[in-house]
Scaffold this active site. Structure first.
Site, PDB file in Angstrom:
ATOM      1  N   LEU A  38       0.820  -1.215   0.000  1.00 44.59           N
ATOM      2  CA  LEU A  38       0.000   0.000   0.000  1.00 44.59           C
ATOM      3  C   LEU A  38       0.852   1.262   0.000  1.00 44.59           C
ATOM      4  O   LEU A  38       2.021   1.233   0.408  1.00 44.59           O
ATOM      5  CB  LEU A  38      -0.879   0.016   1.262  1.00 44.59           C
ATOM      6  CG  LEU A  38      -1.981  -1.036   1.362  1.00 44.59           C
ATOM      7  CD1 LEU A  38      -2.591  -0.998   2.767  1.00 44.59           C
ATOM      8  CD2 LEU A  38      -3.044  -0.814   0.299  1.00 44.59           C
ATOM      9  N   GLY A  40       2.368   4.270   1.563  1.00 41.71           N
ATOM     10  CA  GLY A  40       2.718   4.505   2.966  1.00 41.71           C
ATOM     11  C   GLY A  40       3.195   3.264   3.705  1.00 41.71           C
ATOM     12  O   GLY A  40       3.487   3.318   4.905  1.00 41.71           O
ATOM     13  N   LYS A  43       7.599   1.207   1.087  1.00 42.92           N
ATOM     14  CA  LYS A  43       8.299   0.676  -0.102  1.00 42.92           C
ATOM     15  C   LYS A  43       9.534   1.504  -0.455  1.00 42.92           C
ATOM     16  O   LYS A  43      10.624   0.958  -0.645  1.00 42.92           O
ATOM     17  CB  LYS A  43       7.360   0.653  -1.329  1.00 42.92           C
ATOM     18  CG  LYS A  43       6.111  -0.187  -1.148  1.00 42.92           C
ATOM     19  CD  LYS A  43       5.247  -0.190  -2.398  1.00 42.92           C
ATOM     20  CE  LYS A  43       4.724   1.169  -2.826  1.00 42.92           C
ATOM     21  NZ  LYS A  43       3.825   1.834  -1.877  1.00 42.92           N
ATOM     22  N   SER A  44       9.353   2.816  -0.564  1.00 44.15           N
ATOM     23  CA  SER A  44      10.482   3.672  -0.960  1.00 44.15           C
ATOM     24  C   SER A  44      11.554   3.674   0.120  1.00 44.15           C
ATOM     25  O   SER A  44      12.755   3.686  -0.185  1.00 44.15           O
ATOM     26  CB  SER A  44      10.010   5.109  -1.204  1.00 44.15           C
ATOM     27  OG  SER A  44       8.970   5.110  -2.142  1.00 44.15           O
ATOM     28  N   THR A  45      11.111   3.650   1.371  1.00 43.68           N
ATOM     29  CA  THR A  45      12.069   3.641   2.487  1.00 43.68           C
ATOM     30  C   THR A  45      12.928   2.381   2.429  1.00 43.68           C
ATOM     31  O   THR A  45      14.157   2.441   2.554  1.00 43.68           O
ATOM     32  CB  THR A  45      11.296   3.717   3.828  1.00 43.68           C
ATOM     33  OG1 THR A  45      10.478   4.886   3.799  1.00 43.68           O
ATOM     34  CG2 THR A  45      12.237   3.750   5.013  1.00 43.68           C
ATOM     35  N   SER A 111       1.821  -1.656  -7.266  1.00 42.90           N
ATOM     36  CA  SER A 111       1.522  -2.852  -8.081  1.00 42.90           C
ATOM     37  C   SER A 111       0.405  -3.672  -7.428  1.00 42.90           C
ATOM     38  O   SER A 111       0.645  -4.780  -6.961  1.00 42.90           O
ATOM     39  CB  SER A 111       2.780  -3.688  -8.329  1.00 42.90           C
ATOM     40  OG  SER A 111       3.638  -3.763  -7.225  1.00 42.90           O
TER      41      SER A 111
END
Ligand SMILES: Nc1ncnc2c1ncn2[C@@H]1O[C@H](COP(=O)(O)OS(=O)(=O)O)[C@@H](OP(=O)(O)O)[C@H]1O
Ligand SMILES: Nc1ncnc2c1ncn2[C@@H]1O[C@H](COP(=O)(O)OP(=O)(O)O)[C@@H](O)[C@H]1O
Length: 211
Positions: A38, A40, A43-45, A111
Site C-alpha cells: 500500500l 505509505g 516501499k520507498s524507504t 503494483s
C-alpha cells in the site's frame, strides 16, 4: 525476421559482451527485487535502505520507484486499472533490462494487481524476488506522509488504493515484511532481511558455473 506485437520485419541483434561477462565484472548476479504494498507501507524507504546497504557491500543496485517513474517514463499514465497495468508492464520490462545489465534492480511500486506482478515475474522466473510490505491500512493511513489518504477519505481523490481501489496481496512471495504486535521492523532490519535472502540465493556473488 519476426513479428512482435505491432512490429513487423524486426531482427534481434546480439551484442558481443554477454550477461555473464557483465555479472563477472560486477561480481554479482542481475535480478529484480520487486517491492509491493500500500501507499505509505514503506516501499520507498526499504528501497533506499536496501540500495545503501548493497552499496556498502560493494554491490551495484538501482531503484525504480513508481512515484519517480510517473514523473517521466510513465507520465502519460493515471490510476485507472488499465493505466496501472501498463505502468507495471513497462517497469517490468525496464527491470528486466536492468537485471540483464547485471544490476540488482529494486522496483518499488504499489503494483496492486496480482496478475500484473505475476506477468513481471514471468519475464524473469529465476531472478524475481517479490517483497510484500504487509502493513495494515490503519498504519499506512496514520503515517499519511503525502496527505493522500486524507484527501481520499474526503472524496477528493477517487480510486485510491486501499480506500476505494483494491490491493491484492501476494498468495506466495519470496519475502514478507510484517507489522507485528504494534511494531514495524526498522528500515535497516528490513533491508538486512532482503540482503540475507540475496546472499543465501547466491545473487551477491558471480556465477561460478558459467566460468
Ligand atoms: N489513486 C491513487 N492510488 C494510489 N496511489 C496514488 C493514487 N494517486 C496518486 N498516488 C500516488 O502515486 C504513487 C503510486 O504510484 P505507483 O506507480 O506505485 O502505483 S501503481 O503501482 O501503478 O498502482 C503513490 O506513491 P506511494 O505512496 O509511494 O505508494 C501515491 O503517492
Ligand atoms: N520501517 C518503518 N518504520 C517507521 N516508519 C517508516 C518505516 N518505513 C517507512 N516509514 C515512514 O512511513 C512513511 C511512508 O514511507 P514510504 O517509504 O514513503 O512508503 P511508500 O513508498 O510505500 O509510500 C514515511 O514517512 C516513512 O518515513
Amino acid at each position: 525476421m519476426s513479428t512482435v506485437g505491432n512490429s513487423t520485419n524486426i531482427f534481434w541483434h546480439e551484442c558481443p559482451v554477454g550477461k555473464s561477462e557483465r555479472q563477472k565484472l560486477l561480481n554479482q548476479k542481475g535480478c529484480v527485487v520487486w517491492i509491493t504494498g500500500l501507499s505509505g507501507s514503506g516501499k520507498s524507504t526499504l528501497a533506499c535502505s536496501l540500495n545503501r546497504e548493497l552499496y556498502s557491500k560493494g554491490k551495484l543496485s538501482y531503484v525504480l520507484d513508481g512515484d519517480n517513474l510517473r514523473h517521466g517514463l510513465n507520465k502519460d499514465l493515471g490510476f485507472k486499472v488499465e493505466d496501472r497495468t501498463e505502468n507495471i508492464r513497462r517497469v517490468g520490462e525496464v527491470a528486466k533490462l536492468f537485471a540483464d545489465s547485471g544490476l540488482i534492480c529494486i522496483a518499488s511500486l504499489i503494483s496492486p494487481y496480482r496478475k500484473d506482478r505475476d506477468a513481471c515475474r514471468a519475464l524473469l522466473p529465476e531472478s524475481f524476488i517479490e517483497v510484500f510490505m504487509n502493513m495494515p491500512l490503519e498504519v499506512c493511513e496514520a503515517r499519511d506522509a503525502k496527505g493522500l489518504y486524507k484527501l481520499a477519505r474526503a472524496g477528493k481523490i477517487t480510486g485510491f488504493t486501499g480506500i476505494d481501489d483494491p490491493y491484492e496481496p501476494p498468495l506466495k512471495c519470496e519475502i514478507e515484511l510484517s507489522y507485528k504486535d504494534g511494531v514495524c521492523p526498522t528500515p535497516v532490519a528490513m533491508a538486512g532481511k532482503v540482503v540475507s535472502y540475496l546472499e543465501e540465493k547466491g545473487f551477491l556473488e558471480e556465477d561460478k558455473e558459467r566460468n
